[in-house]
Enzyme design. Structure first.
Site, PDB file in Angstrom:
ATOM      1  N   CYS A   1       2.574   6.150  18.175  1.00 58.32           N
ATOM      2  CA  CYS A   1       3.843   6.608  18.720  1.00 58.32           C
ATOM      3  C   CYS A   1       4.643   7.300  17.617  1.00 58.32           C
ATOM      4  O   CYS A   1       4.945   6.692  16.592  1.00 58.32           O
ATOM      5  CB  CYS A   1       4.606   5.417  19.259  1.00 58.32           C
ATOM      6  SG  CYS A   1       5.893   5.912  20.364  1.00 58.32           S
TER       7      CYS A   1
ATOM      8  N   GLY B   1       0.805  -1.215   0.000  1.00 55.59           N
ATOM      9  CA  GLY B   1       0.000   0.000   0.000  1.00 55.59           C
ATOM     10  C   GLY B   1       0.841   1.269   0.000  1.00 55.59           C
ATOM     11  O   GLY B   1       0.512   2.252  -0.682  1.00 55.59           O
TER      12      GLY B   1
END
Ligand code: PLP
Length: 413
Positions: A349, A71
């Site tokens: 994160c 992707g």
């Protein structure tokens, strides 16, 4: 301890049939698909066969299928391969970072980007896309389904806008693959990207639909693979496994597996919402006017798994994103993991700091609620017993965390 994996939007395991299909291509059929000897031709035939399956999956010609690494590569190719200095690009603020970071990079090369914001429901209003169009707009990129909320975007409508205004249209369909029936002609796109590992295929292999005549430049140059659109020796086992996963995905959309998955997800969602102080992200706000551009409803009332009977916002069958008041989402992710349940939270994160999800923030959630949101994304192999187990452990974990949470006590910074 029982383990229940409900993080399918992060990745999925291979189905056994996929593993079996790939197996010979690692060893006895190891040939390079570009070689003219028999070993090469065996590999070449396998790639041709896989390409035909992917063309069926997309509803396009074989020559319009380009295999790549996944992707991220597809998303990057659409942007880097089509945009030039001075062009304008339209995308949305809820895209995957493979689009957002590529747009940022293009800013350094003289390409300005408009990031269209979603409505509070998570839906992109096509009229906002239309409003962003300029004479120099060359490309629109909108995702088919959001990875965090599962909200299905009105790509057909956006495709019509692209056609009317003569702008190229790319769809990041990574999270729609295997959950929504694909038809690139109906979508009206020039480019569309998918990734095998989100649909029970192997990691590191993806495919792009490239409409004939679309002048997208190759990111990688070298050999003449993929009709010069993507250089590099073909990942034959990956391509074969991807095609098998696509074949199985097409069956699942027809044989009721995806409808059953939507029912399981709905039962999970209803059960979790029994907990006080919870709600769904990616749903119509009660009392708010419904969207008036429900193309899927009008043209495809029987689209498997994505139609919500109680809510006008369409979501893919496997996803629910739920906020929990008075607790830290990350603590809940960890507590559930310790009980054997894998889900993901509403924060990511970045450089060591935990940032609330850009998708949920764009939908207007405040930071605390965005952080206290959990995504449950079910595998298509999920069972009633999996849902029962999750509904058993989530209320306990929430109650426990709320009892000790600094957020609940109002002492969080
Ligand atoms: N686009 C979306 C919507 C995704 O969810 C992902 C992966 O999470 C990607 C792109 C990137 O795909 P890949 O992991 O194959 O690079």
């Amino acid at each position: 301890m029982k383990r229940v994996y409900m993080d399918a939007n992060a990745t999925t395991p291979l189905l056994p049939e996929v593993m079996e299909a790939m197996r010979p291509y690692w060893m006895e059929r190891f040939g390079n698909a570009s070689s003219i000897h028999q070993d090469g031709q065996l590999a070449h035939a396998a790639v041709d066969h896989a390409r035909a399956t992917m063309a069926e999956f997309f509803n396009c010609h074989d020559a319009e299928v380009v295999f790549n690494s996944g992707g991220t590569e597809g998303d990057n190719t659409a942007i880097f391969g089509l945009l030039h200095p001075g062009d304008h690009f339209i995308t949305t603020s809820i895209e995957h970072s493979a689009i957002l970071e590529a747009a940022k990079r293009m800013a350094e090369h003289g390409v300005e980007t408009t990031f269209v914001a979603p409505q509070p429901s998570g839906l992109i209003d096509p009229t906002d896309i239309l409003r962003a169009v300029r004479p120099e707009t060359r490309l629109i990129s909108v995702m088919l389904a959001n990875n965090e909320t599962g909200v299905v975007q009105p790509v057909e409508q956006i495709g019509k806008i692209a056609a009317d205004t003569g702008i190229f249209f790319h769809i990041d369909a990574v999270q729609g693959a295997g959950k929504v029936r694909f038809d690139v002609r109906r979508f009206g796109c020039h480019l569309l990207s998918i990734s095998a590992h989100k649909m029970h295929g192997p990691k590191g292999i993806g495919a792009m639909f490239v409409r004939r005549g679309t002048p997208v430049e190759s990111l990688l140059v070298g050999g003449s693979h993929e009709r010069r659109r993507r250089a590099g020796t073909e990942n034959v086992p990956g391509i074969v496994g991807f095609a098998k996963a696509a074949e199985l995905a097409m069956h699942s959309l027809e044989d009721g597996v995806i409808d059953r998955l939507a029912q399981l997800r709905d039962r999970l969602e209803a059960g979790v919402l029994q907990i006080p102080g919870t709600g769904v992200n990616g749903a119509q706000t009660p009392g708010a006017p419904g969207p008036d551009f429900r193309t899927w409803e009008s043209t495809n009332p029987k689209e498997p798994g994505i139609w919500e009977s109680t809510n006008p916002i369409l979501r893919v069958a496997n996803t629910t994103n739920i906020w929990f008041d008075n607790l830290e989402g990350e603590a809940l992710v960890i507590a559930l993991d310790l009980k054997g349940v894998a889900v993901s939270g509403g924060s990511a994160c970045h450089s060591g700091a935990t940032e609330p999800s850009h998708v949920l923030m764009a939908m207007g959630l405040d930071k605390t609620r965005a952080r206290a949101s959990l995504r449950f994304s079910l595998l298509k192999t999920a069972t009633e017993a999996d849902v029962d187990y999750v509904l058993h452990v989530v209320p306990e974990a929430v109650e426990h965390l709320r009892a000790i949470s600094p957020v609940a006590a109002g002492t969080a910074g």
